[in-house]
Design a protein around this motif. Structure first.
Motif, short mmCIF file in Angstrom:
data_model
loop_
_atom_site.label_atom_id
_atom_site.label_comp_id
_atom_site.label_asym_id
_atom_site.label_seq_id
_atom_site.Cartn_x
_atom_site.Cartn_y
_atom_site.Cartn_z
N TYR A 83 0.83 -1.21 0.00
CA TYR A 83 0.00 0.00 0.00
C TYR A 83 0.86 1.26 0.00
O TYR A 83 0.60 2.21 -0.75
CB TYR A 83 -0.93 -0.01 1.21
N HIS A 85 3.84 1.61 -1.15
CA HIS A 85 4.55 1.73 -2.43
C HIS A 85 3.62 2.09 -3.59
O HIS A 85 4.10 2.49 -4.65
CB HIS A 85 5.28 0.43 -2.75
N GLU A 86 2.31 1.93 -3.41
CA GLU A 86 1.37 2.27 -4.49
C GLU A 86 1.44 3.75 -4.86
O GLU A 86 1.37 4.12 -6.02
CB GLU A 86 -0.06 1.91 -4.08
N GLU A 87 1.57 4.60 -3.84
CA GLU A 87 1.60 6.04 -4.06
C GLU A 87 2.39 6.69 -2.95
O GLU A 87 2.30 6.28 -1.79
CB GLU A 87 0.17 6.60 -4.08
N LYS A 88 3.17 7.69 -3.28
CA LYS A 88 4.12 8.27 -2.33
C LYS A 88 3.44 8.80 -1.07
O LYS A 88 4.00 8.75 0.02
CB LYS A 88 4.93 9.38 -3.00
N GLY A 89 2.22 9.31 -1.18
CA GLY A 89 1.55 9.89 -0.01
C GLY A 89 0.91 8.87 0.91
O GLY A 89 0.48 9.22 2.02
N ASN A 90 0.84 7.61 0.50
CA ASN A 90 0.22 6.59 1.34
C ASN A 90 1.07 6.31 2.56
O ASN A 90 2.30 6.25 2.48
CB ASN A 90 0.02 5.29 0.55
N LYS A 115 5.96 6.61 5.43
CA LYS A 115 5.48 6.88 4.08
C LYS A 115 6.67 7.15 3.17
O LYS A 115 7.80 7.32 3.63
CB LYS A 115 4.53 8.08 4.06
N ASN A 119 11.54 12.55 -4.97
CA ASN A 119 10.93 12.73 -6.29
C ASN A 119 11.52 11.70 -7.25
O ASN A 119 10.99 10.62 -7.42
CB ASN A 119 11.14 14.17 -6.78
N TRP A 122 12.14 8.32 -5.72
CA TRP A 122 10.99 7.47 -5.42
C TRP A 122 10.75 6.45 -6.51
O TRP A 122 10.06 5.45 -6.31
CB TRP A 122 9.75 8.34 -5.22
N LYS A 123 11.34 6.64 -7.68
CA LYS A 123 11.03 5.79 -8.83
C LYS A 123 11.68 4.40 -8.76
O LYS A 123 11.06 3.41 -9.17
CB LYS A 123 11.44 6.49 -10.12
N LYS A 127 12.92 2.01 -2.20
CA LYS A 127 12.24 3.27 -1.91
C LYS A 127 12.82 3.97 -0.68
O LYS A 127 13.19 3.31 0.30
CB LYS A 127 10.76 3.02 -1.66
#
Length: 217
Positions: A83, A85-90, A115, A119, A122-123, A127
Motif C-alpha cells: 500500500y 509503495h502504491e503512491e508516495k503519499g500513502n 510513508k 521525487n 521514489w522511482k 524506496k
C-alpha cells in the motif's frame, strides 16, 4: 528470481545459533539434509549456495551476513509495504526497533507513520521513507526527535556518497549538518537493504536550533 533466494543476517547475528523454522507441511531438505523446526544453522557456511528441496521443487538458498552496522526493524499492520509503495503519499502506522552493530537494543516504540519521500529517488524499486515516531526518540545517539528519514541511495551502489558528504561537512565545521548512520533495514521481516538513517532538516532544539521569531529556515 529464478528460484534463487537469499537469507540476509544482520551484522551482529551468530549464524551458528540462528534457528530455522518451517511454514509448510511439505518435506524440506537442504543439500540432502532434512530441515526440522528449531534446528540451528550450525555448520552452514555464508556465501555458499545450498540446494533446497521442497516437495518436488528445488531452490537455491544462500546465507549472507551484513557488515558492522546497526539494524532497524519496521513492521506495519498490513504486513506488507504494498500500500505504501502504491503512491508516495500513502502511509501506515507501525512499530520500530533499533539495534546497535553489536546487537544491543537501543530503541523500541510506535510509529505514527511511515510513508514514501523524494521525487526522482521514489522511482527505483528501493524506496526512500519518511518516519514519524509516536513519541520523540533518540535513534543511535542523534538526539531526540519525532521525524526521521531513511535514504535508500538507490542510485549509489556504494551506499557511501551521502554518508561521506555529511561526514566531511561535519568535520569541516558546517553548522546544522544532519547526523546520519548507515543501517540494515528490515521491513515486515524482509531485508530491504542498506539505508542511511538521517535527521530531518527542521527547526528544533536537537536539529536546526534557531529562533523562528528572529530567523527563518
Amino acid at each position: 528470481d529464478d528460484d534463487v533466494y537469499y537469507a540476509f543476517l544482520p551484522g551482529y547475528a551468530r549464524p551458528d545459533s540462528a534457528i530455522l523454522y518451517k511454514n509448510t507441511f511439505l518435506s524440506l531438505k537442504m543439500d540432502g539434509e532434512r530441515i526440522r523446526d528449531g534446528m540451528t544453522c550450525q555448520g552452514l557456511s555464508l556465501d555458499t549456495p545450498y540446494r533446497v528441496q521442497c516437495g518436488k521443487k528445488t531452490y537455491v538458498l544462500t546465507f549472507l551476513q551484513s557488515g558492522n552496522i546497526p539494524a532497524v526493524y519496521i513492521d506495519v499492520p498490513s504486513g506488507s509495504m504494498e500500500y505504501i509503495h502504491e503512491e508516495k503519499g500513502n502511509e501506515e502506522m507501525g512499530d520500530i526497533r533499533v539495534y546497535t552493530e553489536s546487537g544491543v537494543p537501543v530503541y523500541q516504540g510506535k510509529l505514527e507513520s511511515i510513508k514514501g519521500r523524494g521525487n526522482g529517488t521514489w522511482k527505483p524499486e528501493k524506496k526512500p521513507y519518511s518516519l514519524k515516531l509516536a513519541e520523540a526518540g533518540d535513534l543511535l545517539g542523534m538526539g531526540e526527535a519525532q521525524k526521521w528519514i531513511l535514504l535508500a541511495n538507490a542510485f549509489d551502489t556504494t551506499n557511501l556518497r551521502n554518508k561521506i558528504t555529511y561526514d566531511f561537512a561535519k568535520e569541516a565545521g558546517l553548522a546544522y549538518t544532519p547526523d546520519c548512520e548507515l543501517v540494515d533495514l528490515y521491513l515486515n521481516g524482509t531485508y530491504a537493504g542498506v539505508y542511511l538513517l538521517s535527521e530531518r532538516i527542521e527547526i528544533a532544539d536537537t536539529r536546526i536550533d534557531i529562533d523562528p521569531a528572529e530567523s527563518f529556515l
